[in-house]
Design a protein around this motif. Structure first.
Motif, short mmCIF file in Angstrom:
data_model
loop_
_atom_site.label_atom_id
_atom_site.label_comp_id
_atom_site.label_asym_id
_atom_site.label_seq_id
_atom_site.Cartn_x
_atom_site.Cartn_y
_atom_site.Cartn_z
N ILE A 139 45.29 15.55 2.82
CA ILE A 139 43.97 16.08 2.46
C ILE A 139 44.08 16.84 1.14
N LEU A 140 45.06 17.75 1.05
CA LEU A 140 45.22 18.57 -0.15
C LEU A 140 45.62 17.70 -1.36
N ALA A 141 46.46 16.69 -1.13
CA ALA A 141 46.89 15.82 -2.24
C ALA A 141 45.71 15.03 -2.79
N GLY A 142 44.87 14.53 -1.90
CA GLY A 142 43.68 13.82 -2.36
C GLY A 142 42.76 14.75 -3.15
N ASP A 143 42.59 15.96 -2.65
CA ASP A 143 41.76 16.95 -3.35
C ASP A 143 42.31 17.22 -4.75
N LEU A 144 43.63 17.33 -4.82
CA LEU A 144 44.28 17.59 -6.11
C LEU A 144 44.00 16.44 -7.08
N LEU A 145 44.07 15.21 -6.56
CA LEU A 145 43.85 14.05 -7.43
C LEU A 145 42.39 13.91 -7.85
N GLN A 146 41.47 14.30 -6.95
CA GLN A 146 40.06 14.25 -7.36
C GLN A 146 39.86 15.18 -8.57
N GLY A 147 40.43 16.37 -8.48
CA GLY A 147 40.34 17.31 -9.61
C GLY A 147 41.01 16.76 -10.85
N ARG A 148 42.16 16.12 -10.66
CA ARG A 148 42.90 15.61 -11.82
C ARG A 148 42.14 14.49 -12.53
N ALA A 149 41.47 13.65 -11.76
CA ALA A 149 40.69 12.56 -12.36
C ALA A 149 39.64 13.13 -13.31
N LEU A 150 38.95 14.16 -12.83
CA LEU A 150 37.92 14.78 -13.65
C LEU A 150 38.54 15.42 -14.89
N SER A 151 39.66 16.07 -14.68
CA SER A 151 40.34 16.74 -15.77
C SER A 151 40.75 15.74 -16.85
N GLU B 86 29.85 28.93 -5.51
CA GLU B 86 29.62 29.03 -4.07
C GLU B 86 29.91 27.67 -3.40
N VAL B 87 29.46 26.57 -4.04
CA VAL B 87 29.71 25.24 -3.49
C VAL B 87 31.22 24.95 -3.52
N TYR B 88 31.87 25.38 -4.59
CA TYR B 88 33.31 25.18 -4.71
C TYR B 88 34.03 25.89 -3.54
N ARG B 168 36.64 21.71 -17.46
CA ARG B 168 38.08 21.43 -17.54
C ARG B 168 38.87 22.54 -16.89
N ARG B 169 38.44 23.78 -17.11
CA ARG B 169 39.17 24.89 -16.50
C ARG B 169 39.10 24.82 -14.98
N MET B 170 37.96 24.40 -14.46
CA MET B 170 37.86 24.23 -13.00
C MET B 170 38.81 23.14 -12.52
N SER B 171 38.79 21.99 -13.20
CA SER B 171 39.57 20.87 -12.68
C SER B 171 41.04 20.91 -13.10
N LEU B 212 40.06 31.84 -7.60
CA LEU B 212 38.62 31.54 -7.67
C LEU B 212 37.84 32.77 -8.15
N LEU B 213 38.23 33.96 -7.68
CA LEU B 213 37.54 35.18 -8.16
C LEU B 213 37.75 35.34 -9.67
N ALA B 214 39.00 35.09 -10.12
CA ALA B 214 39.27 35.17 -11.56
C ALA B 214 38.42 34.16 -12.32
N PHE B 215 38.29 32.96 -11.74
CA PHE B 215 37.47 31.93 -12.38
C PHE B 215 36.01 32.39 -12.50
N CYS B 216 35.49 33.01 -11.46
CA CYS B 216 34.11 33.49 -11.47
C CYS B 216 33.91 34.50 -12.61
N ALA B 217 34.82 35.47 -12.69
CA ALA B 217 34.67 36.52 -13.70
C ALA B 217 34.80 35.95 -15.11
#
Lengths: 367, 367
Positions: A139-151, B86-88, B168-171, B212-217
């Motif tokens: 689950i976490l690996a897939g989540d990581l890859l979803q983020g990486r694709a966007l990045s 919040e969705v994140y 990009r910073r998020m992903s 995530l808190l750091a990202f928000c700020a």
């Protein structure tokens, strides 16, 4: 609409091109993996990267790069976007394999299975706890890859407004489409055949397979034209062309799963029958067979223990009802439409020829 | 570093502000849910949206908006980014609840549990098949929300280059950090107490809660300054300030889980002990107790059947070793540093006062 004959030399050229793209994408992703996420624990990193180290045919990156070049862009420059769609595809496989309880992918254990092995080895977990650990990791690996694709997509060298438009298209449109397709796939597996319309199977194929291919084609064109995909008629037409190819490919895949040759197809013939997979061809057979045949099919479809004789009996009903011919014609109609779109949209270039070869390779393919 | 006293009226003001943000975010997300994903099957849509319809305190959106306003920006304009965080956060909860086998969240069944109920009701699935259906739904729902968070962030009214930098910073950064923290959390649960360093617990808290808190700020400041977060000293300083608050919050949460008052804390006191949760306070106790006490703790921690007397015995060891005082001091040191950063970074404004109230609310909080 009649489909032209295949041409051996252009098929060769297409295969050579695909091999070259696969090499480049693998090399790009290898450097990218090394550069990324040093703070990510080893098990998670290895699980996320394992599919990327065994890349598939890289059809999606090739499609993106060909569409870019055919629309006058620089295929090399858009390599980060090409890598992004491969990583995106990989993400969906990792989570799909959990959902489908698949144990193997590209000849290797799937992420949750190899994760379970890590759990047994490193943490000396029991079978049940290790299986659980494997699912968590996957689950976490897939989540990581979803983020990486966007990045990766967001890092493509393009005007910020265009890169942003592409990132939004991936997260606004592609992701909900694809996930809707996966959910529909799960739901159809729980529906009785009588409840399933051909339209719902088409929707599932369009969302689950067609949407990402359409995204690849539109992104390639958008990058070439420096224009958001939704504002470009060429991008829209090529997106539709790629979607049609995806539908045709899936229908033929289902036909091959029914009666292809196991050696060239690469997965057990009849496994779709044993799983009771909701395919267009089987839905047609169920709708147009006799009451006696329907009882026969109902007793076989979805039964893991179905024998070779059972599989042969199903095939006989499919032939009798003309469902294989029906599905093949439908697939060929999509390919003919895709060819026509290709030729009316793009001017003739070597890249358009390669795209044509891809479409032609799907006509009466045997693997 | 001594912490100043709390002030009742500024606490009131902070609570009122939080309630207002929670209302606005809920209303924004409600409109957004209605506008999105008409093609997504009902079960998936409902599962993804269920957590958003029961929003939490909306601390993360409030932090983003306060930092934006305190840095001279328009808090109203950045509402899409506030909704995005919040969705994140919600996405991570959905997948975390699968991994932790949690059945309830915010007083409602978690996604995989409510998904299982849908499977039983709609598809008449057996218990095991329904549980499986629930997990599939929750995996897909989390995936959908991860995509939606990015989509919302990318839609913030800002220069495309800045919106792209934030996406990009998020992903690139946030997602790997947070997932690394979740994986580390899983791994620590399989480590023996002797193997666990205080540093690894700090890393886990920093990645899982602080990032995530750091990202928000940083996002709030970046939007105010129209400057990518990595180029802004104010964004960096406020990011660090928020991260410190996250660490302090988590340490205090663990202390409350040990000896808080159940009614005000809202979850069973002692459940962390029964789960064997790897907390800073418990690690300290394990490291500094006598051999006999260690045998006692080992026999209780991680045992679901531990009695109230067992819990009291653990608490006694924690007091005897001074581990609660140690952890509280650590938390207060973080808060004092956070306060100092806040006041040296931002000029005095009503929003800075509200941020200060947030930090002060964490000092000796009881829920």
């Amino acid at each position: 609409m009649a489909l032209p004959e295949q041409d051996a030399s252009s098929q060769q050229a297409f295969k050579a091109y695909m091999a070259q793209v696969a090499d480049q994408v693998a090399s790009f992703l290898c450097d990218d993996m090394a550069a990324r996420a040093k703070s990510v624990p080893e098990h998670l990193r290895d699980t996320a990267d394992s599919y990327l180290r065994q890349p598939g045919k890289c059809l999606r990156p090739a499609l993106l790069q060909l569409c870019c070049a055919a629309a006058g862009g620089d295929a090399q420059a858009v390599l980060p976007a090409a890598a992004a769609v491969e990583v995106y595809h990989t993400w969906t496989l990792v989570h799909d394999d959990i959902i489908d309880h698949d144990a193997f992918r590209r000849g290797q254990p799937t992420a949750h299975i190899s994760g379970a092995a890590l759990g047994r080895r490193r943490w000396r977990l029991s079978e049940a706890a290790a299986a659980d650990y494997g699912v968590s990791l996957a689950i976490l690996a897939g989540d990581l890859l979803q983020g990486r694709a966007l990045s990766l997509l967001a890092s493509v060298p393009a005007r910020p407004a265009l890169a942003l438009a592409l990132a939004r298209r991936m997260s606004d449109w592609l992701t909900p489409e694809l996930l809707a397709g996966e959910q529909l796939d799960v739901e159809l597996s729980h529906c009785s055949w009588e409840e399933i319309s051909e339209e719902s199977i088409m929707t599932m194929m369009r969302q689950k397979t067609g949407a990402l291919l359409a995204f690849c084609a539109t992104t390639g064109v958008a990058l070439a034209e420096d224009c958001p995909p939704q504002d470009s008629p060429v991008a829209q037409a090529m997106g539709r062309c790629a979607e049609l190819c995806g539908l045709a490919f899936q229908i033929q895949d289902d036909l091959l799963g029914l009666s292809g040759e196991e050696v060239s197809f690469g997965k057990p013939i009849g496994s779709d029958i044993r799983e009771g997979k909701r395919t267009m061809v089987m839905r047609h057979a169920m709708a147009y067979c006799s009451a006696a045949e329907r009882r026969l099919l109902t007793g076989i479809l979805g039964h893991a223990t179905a024998s070779a004789d059972d599989i042969a009996a199903v095939r006989e009903v499919v032939t009798r009802t003309g469902s294989d011919v029906y599905a093949r014609k439908c697939s060929e109609r999509f390919l003919a439409e895709a060819l026509q779109l290709l030729e009316s949209t793009l001017r003739p270039t070597p890249q358009r020829e390669l795209l044509r070869s891809w479409i032609m390779a799907m006509v009466r393919r045997n693997r």
